[in-house]
Design a protein around this motif. Structure first.
Motif, mmCIF file in Angstrom:
data_model
loop_
_atom_site.group_PDB
_atom_site.id
_atom_site.type_symbol
_atom_site.label_atom_id
_atom_site.label_comp_id
_atom_site.label_asym_id
_atom_site.label_seq_id
_atom_site.Cartn_x
_atom_site.Cartn_y
_atom_site.Cartn_z
ATOM 1 N N GLU A 9 95.872 -48.213 -41.229
ATOM 2 C CA GLU A 9 96.482 -46.883 -41.068
ATOM 3 C C GLU A 9 97.451 -46.592 -42.209
ATOM 4 N N ILE A 10 98.247 -47.586 -42.570
ATOM 5 C CA ILE A 10 99.217 -47.417 -43.652
ATOM 6 C C ILE A 10 98.492 -47.302 -44.992
ATOM 7 N N GLU A 11 97.466 -48.115 -45.192
ATOM 8 C CA GLU A 11 96.690 -48.035 -46.434
ATOM 9 C C GLU A 11 96.041 -46.663 -46.569
ATOM 10 N N ARG A 12 95.569 -46.119 -45.458
ATOM 11 C CA ARG A 12 94.960 -44.777 -45.476
ATOM 12 C C ARG A 12 95.990 -43.725 -45.850
ATOM 13 N N LEU A 13 97.206 -43.847 -45.308
ATOM 14 C CA LEU A 13 98.285 -42.931 -45.658
ATOM 15 C C LEU A 13 98.569 -42.988 -47.153
ATOM 16 N N ILE A 14 98.639 -44.184 -47.703
ATOM 17 C CA ILE A 14 98.910 -44.360 -49.137
ATOM 18 C C ILE A 14 97.789 -43.744 -49.971
ATOM 19 N N GLN A 15 96.550 -43.983 -49.568
ATOM 20 C CA GLN A 15 95.413 -43.435 -50.310
ATOM 21 C C GLN A 15 95.414 -41.915 -50.309
ATOM 22 N N LEU A 16 95.755 -41.323 -49.168
ATOM 23 C CA LEU A 16 95.794 -39.864 -49.090
ATOM 24 C C LEU A 16 96.941 -39.295 -49.916
ATOM 25 N N LEU A 17 98.099 -39.931 -49.858
ATOM 26 C CA LEU A 17 99.237 -39.468 -50.663
ATOM 27 C C LEU A 17 98.926 -39.567 -52.151
ATOM 28 N N ALA A 18 98.180 -40.601 -52.548
ATOM 29 C CA ALA A 18 97.846 -40.801 -53.962
ATOM 30 C C ALA A 18 96.938 -39.691 -54.490
ATOM 31 N N ARG A 19 96.298 -38.940 -53.593
ATOM 32 C CA ARG A 19 95.424 -37.847 -54.025
ATOM 33 C C ARG A 19 96.191 -36.558 -54.304
ATOM 34 N N LEU A 20 97.486 -36.534 -53.971
ATOM 35 C CA LEU A 20 98.301 -35.351 -54.245
ATOM 36 C C LEU A 20 98.624 -35.275 -55.733
ATOM 37 N N PRO A 21 98.735 -34.059 -56.283
ATOM 38 C CA PRO A 21 99.065 -33.915 -57.708
ATOM 39 C C PRO A 21 100.418 -34.554 -58.014
ATOM 40 N N GLY A 22 100.474 -35.297 -59.095
ATOM 41 C CA GLY A 22 101.733 -35.902 -59.526
ATOM 42 C C GLY A 22 102.043 -37.229 -58.866
ATOM 43 N N LEU A 23 101.205 -37.667 -57.932
ATOM 44 C CA LEU A 23 101.438 -38.943 -57.272
ATOM 45 C C LEU A 23 100.306 -39.906 -57.601
ATOM 46 N N GLY A 24 100.648 -41.015 -58.243
ATOM 47 C CA GLY A 24 99.685 -42.081 -58.467
ATOM 48 C C GLY A 24 99.833 -43.108 -57.357
ATOM 49 N N PRO A 25 99.119 -44.222 -57.457
ATOM 50 C CA PRO A 25 99.182 -45.247 -56.411
ATOM 51 C C PRO A 25 100.591 -45.792 -56.154
ATOM 52 N N ARG A 26 101.358 -46.030 -57.214
ATOM 53 C CA ARG A 26 102.705 -46.574 -57.025
ATOM 54 C C ARG A 26 103.637 -45.563 -56.386
ATOM 55 N N SER A 27 103.583 -44.325 -56.869
ATOM 56 C CA SER A 27 104.424 -43.272 -56.278
ATOM 57 C C SER A 27 104.027 -43.023 -54.830
ATOM 58 N N ALA A 28 102.732 -43.070 -54.543
ATOM 59 C CA ALA A 28 102.253 -42.864 -53.174
ATOM 60 C C ALA A 28 102.757 -43.974 -52.263
ATOM 61 N N ARG A 29 102.787 -45.201 -52.766
ATOM 62 C CA ARG A 29 103.280 -46.328 -51.973
ATOM 63 C C ARG A 29 104.760 -46.146 -51.656
ATOM 64 N N ARG A 30 105.538 -45.703 -52.661
ATOM 65 C CA ARG A 30 106.975 -45.458 -52.435
ATOM 66 C C ARG A 30 107.184 -44.334 -51.429
ATOM 67 N N ALA A 31 106.388 -43.265 -51.561
ATOM 68 C CA ALA A 31 106.508 -42.137 -50.633
ATOM 69 C C ALA A 31 106.147 -42.571 -49.211
ATOM 70 N N ALA A 32 105.095 -43.375 -49.080
ATOM 71 C CA ALA A 32 104.685 -43.854 -47.759
ATOM 72 C C ALA A 32 105.774 -44.723 -47.134
ATOM 73 N N LEU A 33 106.363 -45.589 -47.931
ATOM 74 C CA LEU A 33 107.441 -46.442 -47.415
ATOM 75 C C LEU A 33 108.632 -45.605 -46.954
ATOM 76 N N HIS A 34 108.966 -44.579 -47.729
ATOM 77 C CA HIS A 34 110.081 -43.704 -47.360
ATOM 78 C C HIS A 34 109.765 -42.972 -46.046
ATOM 79 N N LEU A 35 108.541 -42.469 -45.915
ATOM 80 C CA LEU A 35 108.147 -41.772 -44.693
ATOM 81 C C LEU A 35 108.214 -42.695 -43.482
ATOM 82 N N MET A 36 107.799 -43.932 -43.687
ATOM 83 C CA MET A 36 107.803 -44.872 -42.558
ATOM 84 C C MET A 36 109.216 -45.290 -42.166
#
Length: 201
Positions: A9-36
Protein backbone atom coordinates in the motif's frame (compact mmCIF):
# COMPACT_ATOMS: atom_id res chain seq x y z
CA UNK A 1 17.33 -5.04 -6.75
CA UNK A 2 16.72 -3.54 -3.31
CA UNK A 3 14.33 -5.27 -0.93
CA UNK A 4 11.00 -3.61 -0.41
CA UNK A 5 11.11 -1.54 2.79
CA UNK A 6 7.36 -0.96 3.11
CA UNK A 7 4.09 -2.74 2.47
CA UNK A 8 2.47 -2.75 -0.99
CA UNK A 9 0.00 0.00 0.00
CA UNK A 10 2.82 2.39 0.89
CA UNK A 11 4.81 1.45 -2.22
CA UNK A 12 1.71 2.14 -4.32
CA UNK A 13 1.33 5.56 -2.69
CA UNK A 14 4.98 6.36 -3.48
CA UNK A 15 4.60 5.20 -7.09
CA UNK A 16 1.52 7.34 -7.61
CA UNK A 17 3.12 10.42 -6.03
CA UNK A 18 6.18 9.92 -8.27
CA UNK A 19 3.90 10.37 -11.31
CA UNK A 20 3.06 13.95 -10.30
CA UNK A 21 4.92 16.74 -12.14
CA UNK A 22 8.06 17.82 -10.31
CA UNK A 23 8.21 14.74 -8.10
CA UNK A 24 10.74 12.00 -8.77
CA UNK A 25 11.07 8.77 -6.77
CA UNK A 26 13.05 10.37 -3.93
CA UNK A 27 10.75 13.38 -3.60
CA UNK A 28 7.73 11.06 -3.74
CA UNK A 29 9.20 8.94 -0.93
CA UNK A 30 9.72 12.06 1.23
CA UNK A 31 6.19 13.27 0.48
CA UNK A 32 4.74 9.85 1.34
CA UNK A 33 6.64 9.75 4.63
CA UNK A 34 5.40 13.23 5.52
CA UNK A 35 1.80 12.25 4.70
CA UNK A 36 2.06 9.14 6.83
CA UNK A 37 3.54 11.05 9.77
CA UNK A 38 0.62 13.50 9.52
CA UNK A 39 -2.07 10.88 8.93
CA UNK A 40 -4.75 12.60 11.00
CA UNK A 41 -4.00 16.20 10.01
CA UNK A 42 -3.07 15.71 6.36
CA UNK A 43 -3.46 12.24 4.87
CA UNK A 44 -7.10 11.75 5.88
CA UNK A 45 -8.33 15.19 4.77
CA UNK A 46 -6.27 14.92 1.56
CA UNK A 47 -7.80 11.54 0.73
CA UNK A 48 -11.29 12.94 1.38
CA UNK A 49 -10.62 16.01 -0.78
CA UNK A 50 -9.28 13.86 -3.61
CA UNK A 51 -12.30 11.53 -3.48
CA UNK A 52 -14.66 14.52 -3.55
CA UNK A 53 -12.71 16.11 -6.42
CA UNK A 54 -12.84 12.88 -8.41
CA UNK A 55 -16.58 12.73 -7.92
CA UNK A 56 -17.47 16.37 -8.64
CA UNK A 57 -14.88 17.83 -11.04
CA UNK A 58 -16.11 18.30 -14.61
CA UNK A 59 -14.76 19.90 -17.75
CA UNK A 60 -16.66 23.02 -18.80
CA UNK A 61 -18.53 22.28 -22.04
CA UNK A 62 -18.19 25.93 -23.10
CA UNK A 63 -14.52 26.78 -22.54
CA UNK A 64 -12.69 23.62 -21.41
CA UNK A 65 -11.86 24.86 -17.90
CA UNK A 66 -12.05 22.46 -14.95
CA UNK A 67 -14.60 23.22 -12.24
CA UNK A 68 -17.38 21.61 -10.20
CA UNK A 69 -20.13 23.18 -12.30
CA UNK A 70 -20.81 23.23 -16.03
CA UNK A 71 -20.68 25.89 -17.44
CA UNK A 72 -17.80 26.86 -15.16
CA UNK A 73 -17.68 29.77 -12.70
CA UNK A 74 -15.86 32.00 -15.19
CA UNK A 75 -18.30 31.34 -18.03
CA UNK A 76 -21.23 32.05 -15.67
CA UNK A 77 -19.78 35.35 -14.45
CA UNK A 78 -21.96 38.07 -16.02
CA UNK A 79 -19.37 40.73 -15.09
CA UNK A 80 -16.96 39.28 -17.66
CA UNK A 81 -16.41 41.06 -20.98
CA UNK A 82 -18.29 38.84 -23.43
CA UNK A 83 -16.68 40.53 -26.44
CA UNK A 84 -13.15 39.30 -25.64
CA UNK A 85 -12.03 35.68 -25.82
CA UNK A 86 -8.60 34.61 -24.53
CA UNK A 87 -7.31 31.40 -26.12
CA UNK A 88 -4.92 29.40 -23.92
CA UNK A 89 -3.15 26.07 -24.28
CA UNK A 90 -4.07 24.50 -20.94
CA UNK A 91 -6.14 25.02 -17.81
CA UNK A 92 -2.87 25.80 -15.99
CA UNK A 93 -2.39 28.79 -18.33
CA UNK A 94 -5.95 29.95 -17.64
CA UNK A 95 -5.35 29.76 -13.90
CA UNK A 96 -2.06 31.66 -14.25
CA UNK A 97 -3.83 34.53 -16.04
CA UNK A 98 -6.57 34.53 -13.42
CA UNK A 99 -3.98 34.72 -10.61
CA UNK A 100 -2.44 37.73 -12.32
CA UNK A 101 -5.92 39.32 -12.56
CA UNK A 102 -5.18 40.70 -16.03
CA UNK A 103 -8.13 39.23 -17.97
CA UNK A 104 -11.73 40.38 -17.73
CA UNK A 105 -12.90 38.47 -20.78
CA UNK A 106 -13.76 34.81 -21.26
CA UNK A 107 -11.46 31.91 -22.08
CA UNK A 108 -11.12 29.01 -24.48
CA UNK A 109 -8.80 26.12 -23.58
CA UNK A 110 -7.28 24.34 -26.59
CA UNK A 111 -6.06 21.36 -24.59
CA UNK A 112 -2.50 21.55 -25.90
CA UNK A 113 -0.61 22.71 -28.99
CA UNK A 114 -0.04 21.41 -32.48
CA UNK A 115 3.00 19.16 -32.42
CA UNK A 116 3.56 16.92 -35.45
CA UNK A 117 6.56 15.27 -33.79
CA UNK A 118 4.35 14.18 -30.88
CA UNK A 119 1.48 13.20 -33.16
CA UNK A 120 -0.77 16.08 -32.06
CA UNK A 121 -2.81 17.43 -34.96
CA UNK A 122 -5.74 19.85 -35.29
CA UNK A 123 -8.30 17.11 -34.51
CA UNK A 124 -6.62 16.50 -31.14
CA UNK A 125 -7.25 20.08 -29.96
CA UNK A 126 -10.46 21.92 -29.07
CA UNK A 127 -10.38 23.90 -32.32
CA UNK A 128 -13.85 22.96 -33.56
CA UNK A 129 -15.29 24.28 -30.29
CA UNK A 130 -13.36 27.52 -30.79
CA UNK A 131 -14.73 28.05 -34.30
CA UNK A 132 -18.26 27.36 -33.07
CA UNK A 133 -17.91 29.85 -30.22
CA UNK A 134 -16.34 32.55 -32.36
CA UNK A 135 -18.91 32.18 -35.16
CA UNK A 136 -21.93 32.38 -32.88
CA UNK A 137 -20.85 35.05 -30.39
CA UNK A 138 -20.67 38.83 -30.56
CA UNK A 139 -16.89 38.86 -30.16
CA UNK A 140 -14.66 41.74 -31.14
CA UNK A 141 -11.22 40.43 -30.11
CA UNK A 142 -9.47 37.07 -29.82
CA UNK A 143 -6.31 37.13 -27.69
CA UNK A 144 -3.93 34.26 -28.40
CA UNK A 145 -2.25 33.66 -25.04
CA UNK A 146 -0.12 30.69 -26.08
CA UNK A 147 3.42 29.98 -24.99
CA UNK A 148 6.35 31.43 -26.92
CA UNK A 149 7.54 28.00 -28.03
CA UNK A 150 7.83 26.75 -31.61
CA UNK A 151 4.72 24.59 -31.17
CA UNK A 152 2.88 27.45 -29.44
CA UNK A 153 3.62 29.86 -32.27
CA UNK A 154 2.70 27.25 -34.89
CA UNK A 155 -0.63 26.81 -33.11
CA UNK A 156 -1.16 30.59 -32.98
CA UNK A 157 -0.60 30.86 -36.74
CA UNK A 158 -2.96 27.96 -37.38
CA UNK A 159 -5.70 29.54 -35.24
CA UNK A 160 -5.18 32.89 -36.98
CA UNK A 161 -5.62 31.24 -40.39
CA UNK A 162 -8.65 29.34 -39.11
CA UNK A 163 -10.35 32.59 -38.07
CA UNK A 164 -9.16 34.73 -40.99
CA UNK A 165 -12.59 34.74 -42.69
CA UNK A 166 -14.20 36.40 -39.66
CA UNK A 167 -14.28 40.12 -39.00
CA UNK A 168 -12.34 39.89 -35.74
CA UNK A 169 -9.31 41.50 -34.22
CA UNK A 170 -6.81 38.74 -33.41
CA UNK A 171 -3.96 39.69 -31.09
CA UNK A 172 -1.27 37.82 -29.18
CA UNK A 173 0.65 38.41 -25.99
CA UNK A 174 3.75 40.56 -26.27
CA UNK A 175 7.05 38.73 -25.98
CA UNK A 176 10.29 40.10 -24.65
CA UNK A 177 12.07 41.31 -21.54
CA UNK A 178 10.23 40.33 -18.35
CA UNK A 179 9.64 42.88 -15.60
CA UNK A 180 12.76 42.90 -13.44
CA UNK A 181 14.75 41.00 -16.07
CA UNK A 182 18.39 41.79 -16.81
CA UNK A 183 19.51 41.68 -20.43
CA UNK A 184 22.68 39.78 -19.60
CA UNK A 185 20.66 36.79 -18.34
CA UNK A 186 18.18 36.56 -21.22
CA UNK A 187 18.47 34.17 -24.15
CA UNK A 188 18.88 35.44 -27.69
CA UNK A 189 15.32 34.51 -28.71
CA UNK A 190 13.81 36.59 -25.91
CA UNK A 191 16.05 39.55 -26.76
CA UNK A 192 15.13 39.30 -30.45
CA UNK A 193 11.39 39.18 -29.61
CA UNK A 194 11.79 42.18 -27.30
CA UNK A 195 13.52 44.16 -30.02
CA UNK A 196 10.82 43.35 -32.57
CA UNK A 197 8.04 44.22 -30.09
CA UNK A 198 9.55 47.51 -28.93
CA UNK A 199 7.13 50.37 -28.22
CA UNK A 200 7.32 54.16 -27.98
CA UNK A 201 8.72 55.49 -24.69
Amino acid sequence: MADRVAGPEIERLIQLLARLPGLGPRSARRAALHLMRKREDLLGPLADAMALARERIVTCSACGNIDTIDPCTICCDVRRDATTLVVVETVADLWALERAAVVRGRYHVLGGVLSPLDGVGPDDLNLAGLVDRVSGAGLSEIILAVNATVDGQTTAHYVTDLLAHLDLKVTRLAHGVPVGGELDYLDEGTLAAAMRSRTAF
